[in-house]
Design a protein around this motif. Structure first.
Motif, PDB file in Angstrom:
ATOM      1  N   VAL A  93       0.861  -1.190   0.000  1.00 11.71           N
ATOM      2  CA  VAL A  93       0.000   0.000   0.000  1.00 11.71           C
ATOM      3  C   VAL A  93       0.896   1.238   0.000  1.00 11.71           C
ATOM      4  CG1 VAL A  93      -1.793   1.306   1.211  1.00 11.71           C
ATOM      5  CG2 VAL A  93      -1.788  -1.195   1.343  1.00 11.71           C
ATOM      6  N   PHE A  94       0.829   2.044  -1.051  1.00 14.81           N
ATOM      7  CA  PHE A  94       1.525   3.325  -1.070  1.00 14.81           C
ATOM      8  C   PHE A  94       0.586   4.345  -0.432  1.00 14.81           C
ATOM      9  CE2 PHE A  94       3.367   0.929  -4.593  1.00 14.81           C
ATOM     10  CZ  PHE A  94       4.715   1.015  -4.269  1.00 14.81           C
ATOM     11  N   ALA A  95       1.041   4.937   0.691  1.00  8.84           N
ATOM     12  CA  ALA A  95       0.159   5.812   1.479  1.00  8.84           C
ATOM     13  C   ALA A  95       0.776   7.209   1.505  1.00  8.84           C
ATOM     14  CB  ALA A  95       0.028   5.260   2.891  1.00  8.84           C
ATOM     15  N   CYS A  96       0.130   8.134   0.786  1.00  9.99           N
ATOM     16  CA  CYS A  96       0.701   9.468   0.612  1.00  9.99           C
ATOM     17  C   CYS A  96      -0.087  10.513   1.398  1.00  9.99           C
ATOM     18  CB  CYS A  96       0.662   9.794  -0.884  1.00  9.99           C
ATOM     19  SG  CYS A  96       1.339  11.404  -1.262  1.00  9.99           S
ATOM     20  N   ASP A  97       0.613  11.475   1.993  1.00  8.88           N
ATOM     21  CA  ASP A  97      -0.068  12.625   2.590  1.00  8.88           C
ATOM     22  C   ASP A  97       0.888  13.810   2.626  1.00  8.88           C
ATOM     23  OD1 ASP A  97      -2.914  12.766   4.313  1.00  8.88           O
ATOM     24  OD2 ASP A  97      -1.531  14.440   4.622  1.00  8.88           O
ATOM     25  N   ILE A  98       0.308  14.990   2.491  1.00  7.96           N
ATOM     26  CA  ILE A  98       1.109  16.220   2.421  1.00  7.96           C
ATOM     27  C   ILE A  98       1.369  16.799   3.815  1.00  7.96           C
ATOM     28  CG2 ILE A  98      -0.801  17.891   2.208  1.00  7.96           C
ATOM     29  CD1 ILE A  98       0.811  19.063  -0.226  1.00  7.96           C
ATOM     30  N   ASN A  99       0.605  16.329   4.834  1.00  9.11           N
ATOM     31  CA  ASN A  99       0.735  16.846   6.197  1.00  9.11           C
ATOM     32  C   ASN A  99       1.799  16.023   6.950  1.00  9.11           C
ATOM     33  OD1 ASN A  99       0.493  17.485   8.889  1.00  9.11           O
ATOM     34  ND2 ASN A  99      -1.736  17.259   8.984  1.00  9.11           N
ATOM     35  N   PRO A 100       2.930  16.649   7.333  1.00 10.53           N
ATOM     36  CA  PRO A 100       3.997  15.888   8.011  1.00 10.53           C
ATOM     37  C   PRO A 100       3.525  15.197   9.288  1.00 10.53           C
ATOM     38  CG  PRO A 100       4.727  18.126   7.474  1.00 10.53           C
ATOM     39  CD  PRO A 100       3.266  18.068   7.168  1.00 10.53           C
ATOM     40  N   TRP A 101       2.581  15.797  10.020  1.00 12.85           N
ATOM     41  CA  TRP A 101       2.055  15.152  11.231  1.00 12.85           C
ATOM     42  C   TRP A 101       1.315  13.871  10.889  1.00 12.85           C
ATOM     43  CZ3 TRP A 101       3.558  16.047  15.967  1.00 12.85           C
ATOM     44  CH2 TRP A 101       4.117  17.296  16.271  1.00 12.85           C
ATOM     45  N   ALA A 102       0.542  13.909   9.804  1.00 13.76           N
ATOM     46  CA  ALA A 102      -0.204  12.710   9.389  1.00 13.76           C
ATOM     47  C   ALA A 102       0.777  11.592   9.048  1.00 13.76           C
ATOM     48  CB  ALA A 102      -1.095  13.042   8.195  1.00 13.76           C
ATOM     49  N   VAL A 103       1.856  11.932   8.339  1.00 13.38           N
ATOM     50  CA  VAL A 103       2.813  10.893   7.931  1.00 13.38           C
ATOM     51  C   VAL A 103       3.586  10.365   9.146  1.00 13.38           C
ATOM     52  CG1 VAL A 103       4.818  10.393   6.468  1.00 13.38           C
ATOM     53  CG2 VAL A 103       2.903  11.727   5.565  1.00 13.38           C
ATOM     54  N   LYS A 104       3.862  11.247  10.109  1.00 16.28           N
ATOM     55  CA  LYS A 104       4.528  10.785  11.351  1.00 16.28           C
ATOM     56  C   LYS A 104       3.648   9.711  12.032  1.00 16.28           C
ATOM     57  CE  LYS A 104       4.738  12.625  16.016  1.00 16.28           C
ATOM     58  NZ  LYS A 104       4.607  11.429  16.725  1.00 16.28           N
ATOM     59  N   TYR A 105       2.355   9.987  12.159  1.00 12.36           N
ATOM     60  CA  TYR A 105       1.464   9.005  12.809  1.00 12.36           C
ATOM     61  C   TYR A 105       1.257   7.777  11.925  1.00 12.36           C
ATOM     62  CZ  TYR A 105       0.605  12.128  16.665  1.00 12.36           C
ATOM     63  OH  TYR A 105       0.787  12.897  17.781  1.00 12.36           O
ATOM     64  N   VAL A 160       0.726  14.429  -3.617  1.00 17.10           N
ATOM     65  CA  VAL A 160       0.531  13.195  -4.393  1.00 17.10           C
ATOM     66  C   VAL A 160       0.756  13.427  -5.894  1.00 17.10           C
ATOM     67  CG1 VAL A 160      -1.976  13.436  -4.717  1.00 17.10           C
ATOM     68  CG2 VAL A 160      -0.968  11.156  -4.558  1.00 17.10           C
ATOM     69  N   ARG A 161       0.647  14.684  -6.331  1.00 19.57           N
ATOM     70  CA  ARG A 161       0.856  14.987  -7.764  1.00 19.57           C
ATOM     71  C   ARG A 161       2.261  14.612  -8.205  1.00 19.57           C
ATOM     72  NH1 ARG A 161      -3.206  19.949  -7.501  1.00 19.57           N
ATOM     73  NH2 ARG A 161      -2.237  20.206  -5.469  1.00 19.57           N
ATOM     74  N   LYS A 162       3.204  14.619  -7.220  1.00 21.35           N
ATOM     75  CA  LYS A 162       4.603  14.332  -7.564  1.00 21.35           C
ATOM     76  C   LYS A 162       4.838  12.857  -7.860  1.00 21.35           C
ATOM     77  CE  LYS A 162       6.794  18.248  -5.469  1.00 21.35           C
ATOM     78  NZ  LYS A 162       6.974  18.711  -4.111  1.00 21.35           N
TER      79      LYS A 162
END
Ligand SMILES: C[S@@+](CC[C@H](N)C(=O)[O-])C[C@H]1O[C@@H](n2cnc3c(N)ncnc32)[C@H](O)[C@@H]1O
Length: 330
Positions: A206-218, A238-240
């Motif tokens: 599962v590739f799980a992308c998010d732009i919010n650094p806090w979301a990715v930390k959790y 995610v556009r990248k």
């Protein structure tokens, strides 16, 4: 203590009236005396005869904070009948008139729901790129981090720093049931991972992308907490990455802006793959404009799509709904 004595046949009507007025004394059992019923009250009530009587303390636990909260009688009808529970934190939406009574409401929630340790009120609508809202502390601990359990997984998150809605648990389970073993999944707007961690039980990766650094930390913590090493957290827009990987299943849980990302989603879907698209709609046109946008984006990329299903996920505002459209990319 003060009491009101009424004939048995009138008792139910009077009980409701006393509750409405907010004068029924809490924590005491109502008493029968022959053909009469006695209600313990906190003050004199116009139109009823008062007597003095002793009452036993009732051991029945209240079901709702509304039964114990201390707010003026005229505001009682405005008390919300529900609130969100994320882990051990309650988040309630208060009408303006009740904001000055926020502390009493928070304390009442803590009293009735022993597993809740902190209560906050919504201070704004969800907004911005990270889809977070302001919160106002009402009662209990001044802590915004918690662990939420849903669909057999544990999700650590900070309610003040990331988006999370417990109301989508059923929708996430529905998508999980549609998923097949061995898939490649792209969760374009993953947040702390409620879809990603769940789907990783069946998926290869599962590739799980998010732009919010806090979301990715959790998300990274939740991957460890649930032992789902096949979840790959990606921090950024995610556009990248879209188009550079091909998935069998793509989740687009960003209802406010998902339409602007349809080309990216379709470009990232293998032939035969499925996209779960979410949007907001007025009840007068639940799916039309979203499906038009889906067909347009597919056409621009020279791909065809087949709509597999459409549904209302939950009410979002008066006469507005969070909707979902599932489509196959050919
Ligand atoms: C509505 S939330 C959904 C989160 C998660 N899927 C859930 O169900 O709880 C949308 C998420 O998309 C993220 N987001 C917004 N724009 C983005 C972008 N361009 N690229 C990647 N993530 C984005 C936000 O930070 C937010 O966490």
């Amino acid at each position: 203590m003060l009491a009101i004595k009424v004939p048995k046949r009138k008792a139910e009507r009077v009980r409701r009236r006393l509750l409405e007025l907010g004068v029924l004394a809490r924590g005491y059992s109502i008493k029968r005396e022959g053909d009469f019923v006695l209600f313990p009250v906190t003050e004199r009530v116009e139109g009823f005869e008062l007597v003095e009587s002793e009452f036993k303390e009732s051991r029945k636990r209240p079901h709702s904070y509304r039964e114990v909260v201390d707010v003026p009688a005229k505001l009682r009808p405005l008390l919300p009948s529900s609130f969100d529970i994320i882990g051990d934190i309650a988040i309630i939406e208060l009408p303006e008139e009740l904001v000055p009574h926020g502390r009493a409401i928070g304390e009442a929630i803590l009293k009735v729901h022993r597993h809740i340790k902190a209560v906050f009120a919504k201070g704004s609508a969800v907004s911005g790129e990270y889809r977070v809202r302001e919160l106002m502390h009402l009662a209990g601990e001044r802590r915004t981090e918690t662990i939420h359990r849903e669909n057999g997984i544990r999700l650590k998150l900070d309610v003040a720093r990331v988006y999370f809605s417990p109301r989508l648990a059923t929708e996430r389970m529905r998508v999980f049931k549609m998923a097949k073993r061995g898939e490649v999944v792209l969760d374009m707007f993953a947040g702390v991972g409620p879809y990603s961690i769940l789907l990783a039980k069946k998926a290869d990766v599962v590739f799980a992308c998010d732009i919010n650094p806090w979301a990715v930390k959790y998300l990274e913590e939740n991957r460890r907490l649930n032992r789902r090493e096949n979840v790959i957290p990606i921090l950024g827009d995610v556009r990248k990455i879209s188009g550079r990987l091909k998935a069998d299943r793509v989740i687009m849980n960003l209802p406010k802006f998902a339409r602007d990302f349809l080309r990216e989603a379709i470009a990232s879907t293998r032939r035969g793959g499925v996209v779960h698209y979410y949007g907001f709609s007025h009840e007068s046109d639940l799916f039309g404009m979203h499906e038009k946008a889906i067909l347009k984006a597919a056409g621009e990329l020279g791909r065809e799509v087949k709509i597999l299903g459409r549904r209302k996920v939950r009410p979002y505002a008066p006469r507005q709904f969070n909707i979902a459209v599932d489509f196959r990319v050919l």
